[in-house]
Design an enzyme around this catalytic site. Structure first.
Site, mmCIF file in Angstrom:
data_model
loop_
_atom_site.group_PDB
_atom_site.id
_atom_site.type_symbol
_atom_site.label_atom_id
_atom_site.label_comp_id
_atom_site.label_asym_id
_atom_site.label_seq_id
_atom_site.Cartn_x
_atom_site.Cartn_y
_atom_site.Cartn_z
ATOM 1 N N ARG A 222 0.850 -1.192 0.000
ATOM 2 C CA ARG A 222 0.000 0.000 0.000
ATOM 3 C C ARG A 222 0.888 1.246 0.000
ATOM 4 O O ARG A 222 2.010 1.218 0.515
ATOM 5 C CB ARG A 222 -0.899 0.018 1.242
ATOM 6 C CG ARG A 222 -2.072 -0.951 1.166
ATOM 7 C CD ARG A 222 -3.119 -0.512 0.146
ATOM 8 N NE ARG A 222 -4.257 -1.411 0.069
ATOM 9 C CZ ARG A 222 -4.416 -2.366 -0.853
ATOM 10 N NH1 ARG A 222 -3.495 -2.558 -1.780
ATOM 11 N NH2 ARG A 222 -5.506 -3.117 -0.866
ATOM 12 N N HIS A 270 -1.528 0.721 -9.722
ATOM 13 C CA HIS A 270 -2.220 -0.226 -8.835
ATOM 14 C C HIS A 270 -2.877 -1.355 -9.649
ATOM 15 O O HIS A 270 -4.083 -1.586 -9.551
ATOM 16 C CB HIS A 270 -3.279 0.489 -7.967
ATOM 17 C CG HIS A 270 -3.665 -0.300 -6.748
ATOM 18 N ND1 HIS A 270 -4.066 0.289 -5.571
ATOM 19 C CD2 HIS A 270 -3.712 -1.645 -6.528
ATOM 20 C CE1 HIS A 270 -4.351 -0.661 -4.682
ATOM 21 N NE2 HIS A 270 -4.147 -1.839 -5.257
HETATM 22 P P1 NDP Z 1 -2.112 -11.733 4.335
HETATM 23 O O1 NDP Z 1 -2.936 -11.209 5.451
HETATM 24 O O2 NDP Z 1 -2.380 -13.102 3.824
HETATM 25 O O3 NDP Z 1 -0.560 -11.684 4.729
HETATM 26 C C1 NDP Z 1 -0.020 -10.611 5.422
HETATM 27 C C2 NDP Z 1 1.416 -10.946 5.797
HETATM 28 O O4 NDP Z 1 2.002 -9.808 6.416
HETATM 29 C C3 NDP Z 1 1.515 -12.108 6.778
HETATM 30 O O5 NDP Z 1 2.624 -12.906 6.492
HETATM 31 C C4 NDP Z 1 1.697 -11.394 8.116
HETATM 32 O O6 NDP Z 1 2.391 -12.154 9.085
HETATM 33 C C5 NDP Z 1 2.538 -10.214 7.680
HETATM 34 N N1 NDP Z 1 2.446 -9.115 8.654
HETATM 35 C C6 NDP Z 1 1.377 -8.404 9.017
HETATM 36 N N2 NDP Z 1 1.693 -7.501 9.965
HETATM 37 C C7 NDP Z 1 3.008 -7.670 10.208
HETATM 38 C C8 NDP Z 1 3.938 -7.069 11.099
HETATM 39 N N3 NDP Z 1 3.575 -6.088 11.945
HETATM 40 N N4 NDP Z 1 5.215 -7.491 11.090
HETATM 41 C C9 NDP Z 1 5.612 -8.489 10.249
HETATM 42 N N5 NDP Z 1 4.780 -9.107 9.381
HETATM 43 C C10 NDP Z 1 3.503 -8.698 9.362
HETATM 44 O O7 NDP Z 1 -2.238 -10.665 3.144
HETATM 45 P P2 NDP Z 1 -2.107 -10.922 1.565
HETATM 46 O O8 NDP Z 1 -0.838 -11.629 1.302
HETATM 47 O O9 NDP Z 1 -3.369 -11.491 1.042
HETATM 48 O O10 NDP Z 1 -2.045 -9.413 1.048
HETATM 49 C C11 NDP Z 1 -1.020 -8.534 1.488
HETATM 50 C C12 NDP Z 1 -1.299 -7.118 1.034
HETATM 51 O O11 NDP Z 1 -1.050 -6.977 -0.345
HETATM 52 C C13 NDP Z 1 -2.763 -6.664 1.180
HETATM 53 O O12 NDP Z 1 -3.080 -6.297 2.496
HETATM 54 C C14 NDP Z 1 -2.780 -5.472 0.250
HETATM 55 O O13 NDP Z 1 -2.383 -4.316 0.959
HETATM 56 C C15 NDP Z 1 -1.736 -5.814 -0.800
HETATM 57 N N6 NDP Z 1 -2.346 -6.106 -2.108
HETATM 58 C C16 NDP Z 1 -1.984 -5.328 -3.180
HETATM 59 C C17 NDP Z 1 -2.531 -5.553 -4.421
HETATM 60 C C18 NDP Z 1 -2.132 -4.718 -5.596
HETATM 61 O O14 NDP Z 1 -2.741 -4.843 -6.678
HETATM 62 N N7 NDP Z 1 -1.115 -3.884 -5.467
HETATM 63 C C19 NDP Z 1 -3.511 -6.631 -4.644
HETATM 64 C C20 NDP Z 1 -3.815 -7.390 -3.470
HETATM 65 C C21 NDP Z 1 -3.242 -7.114 -2.257
HETATM 66 P P3 NDP Z 1 1.800 -13.536 9.651
HETATM 67 O O15 NDP Z 1 1.944 -14.530 8.510
HETATM 68 O O16 NDP Z 1 2.658 -13.873 10.790
HETATM 69 O O17 NDP Z 1 0.362 -13.274 9.997
#
Ligand code: NDP
Length: 307
Positions: A222, A270
């Site tokens: 983001r 995006h």
């Molecule tokens: P998930 O919720 O499946 O994964 C999020 C990951 O981030 C997990 O591994 C989580 O850790 C980690 N995480 C979250 N908070 C922290 C933290 N404080 N410290 C370290 N690691 C952290 O999300 P997705 O993979 O489905 O999507 C990720 C993001 O990608 C979305 O939220 C969105 O913002 C972005 N996105 C962008 C798109 C685009 O077109 N540009 C399209 C779709 C999504 P843990 O595994 O331990 O929970």
């Protein structure tokens, strides 16, 4: 009973068409044509205007049209007891993995540069950029699929997440204490984190200073993960050799924004992984069927974690 769509920056009519293709689809209304508020059982949101969600007495589910849910979780009118779901699907993960691999190849092989040189009939051969160490911040649905594809293509992948992961082909780091460790060897950093209070502005000068000189940044998470000034500064001082940005604090990015003309910033609007309308419609209708019989919807987010 009805589904309500409240969208900005996406076409609600197109989603309605895809929902209506299924015979199990209830009535679909598009905001602001809400009708009787008592009828609304499910709301589908994308970048909605905030403050409008707490007026539906029979609401049983809020569904994000995409994977990200920060707009929903940060909406002060979000009813506390209504489950929030998001879109999780292989199409989304695979598209993202392909986009990141393509961006890395484009950068390492200088493909965009050659296209630019072509404009001035310039025959000039460049070296392939050598480093193949990639660190992915965020090892969730998208991060882990991206890591797998990069690994299959010969990259040495490290991943950073909140909780510990076990994966023999990917070096796994977790928690704030291991963030620096995950980054010190990176030639390329990919941000695939959700936007939460903990991850906001994580791509800042402190993080850039940990990296090797000349590292490359890919932000597909983001816009508010990035401190824009710090990126410009890191590029100016050649701390970073370049950046690919797919997401921005303000979208669409204002036409006078400095990023548009920056020679070291590769921008995409995006589009790294758009939602497949057919798939999201099916997923929401399946969840709608669950809530109708009193079951819990799948793909729920944890509002306390903000993702
Ligand atoms: P998930 O919720 O499946 O994964 C999020 C990951 O981030 C997990 O591994 C989580 O850790 C980690 N995480 C979250 N908070 C922290 C933290 N404080 N410290 C370290 N690691 C952290 O999300 P997705 O993979 O489905 O999507 C990720 C993001 O990608 C979305 O939220 C969105 O913002 C972005 N996105 C962008 C798109 C685009 O077109 N540009 C399209 C779709 C999504 P843990 O595994 O331990 O929970």
């Amino acid at each position: 009973m009805a589904i309500l769509i409240m969208f900005n920056q996406a076409d609600p009519k197109l989603l309605k068409v895809h929902l209506k293709l299924s015979i199990d689809c209830p009535e679909v209304r598009i905001y602001p044509d809400v009708g009787d508020k008592d009828d609304i059982k499910c709301i589908i949101l994308w970048k909605q205007d905030v403050g409008l969600l707490d007026v539906y007495p029979n609401l049983r589910m809020i569904a994000s049209y995409g994977a990200g849910i920060e707009n929903i979780i940060n909406d002060p009118s979000l009813p506390k007891d209504v489950p929030v779901t998001r879109f999780i699907d292989d199409t989304l993960s695979n598209q993202m993995a392909e986009f990141v691999l393509g961006s890395i190849l484009n950068y390492r092989l200088n493909l965009t540069l050659y296209r630019e040189l072509q404009a001035s009939s310039n025959w000039s051969c460049k070296n392939i950029k050598k480093g193949k160490n990639v660190t992915i911040l965020g090892m969730g649905e998208l991060g882990k699929t991206t890591a797998k594809l990069l690994h299959l293509n010969g990259y040495a992948v490290s991943g950073w997440s909140r909780s510990e992961k076990k994966n023999q082909s990917i070096k796994n780091y977790f928690g704030n204490k291991q963030l620096n460790l995950s980054l010190v060897n990176a030639d390329i950093v990919v941000c695939l984190l959700p936007l939460t209070p903990e991850t906001k502005f994580i791509l800042n000068k402190n993080l850039f200073n940990i990296l090797k000189k000349g590292a490359y940044l890919i932000n597909v998470g983001r816009g508010d993960h990035l401190v824009e000034e710090d990126l410009l500064d890191a590029l100016y001082h050649e701390k970073l050799s370049g950046a690919l940005l797919d997401v921005y604090s303000k979208e669409p990015l204002p036409t006078d924004h400095i990023f548009w003309k920056h020679p070291k910033i590769h921008m995409t609007p995006h589009i790294s992984s758009p939602t497949d309308k057919e798939k999201v419609a099916r997923q929401i209708l399946d969840n709608y069927a669950r809530i109708k019989v009193g079951e819990e919807p799948i793909n729920q987010v944890n509002p306390k974690r903000f993702y």
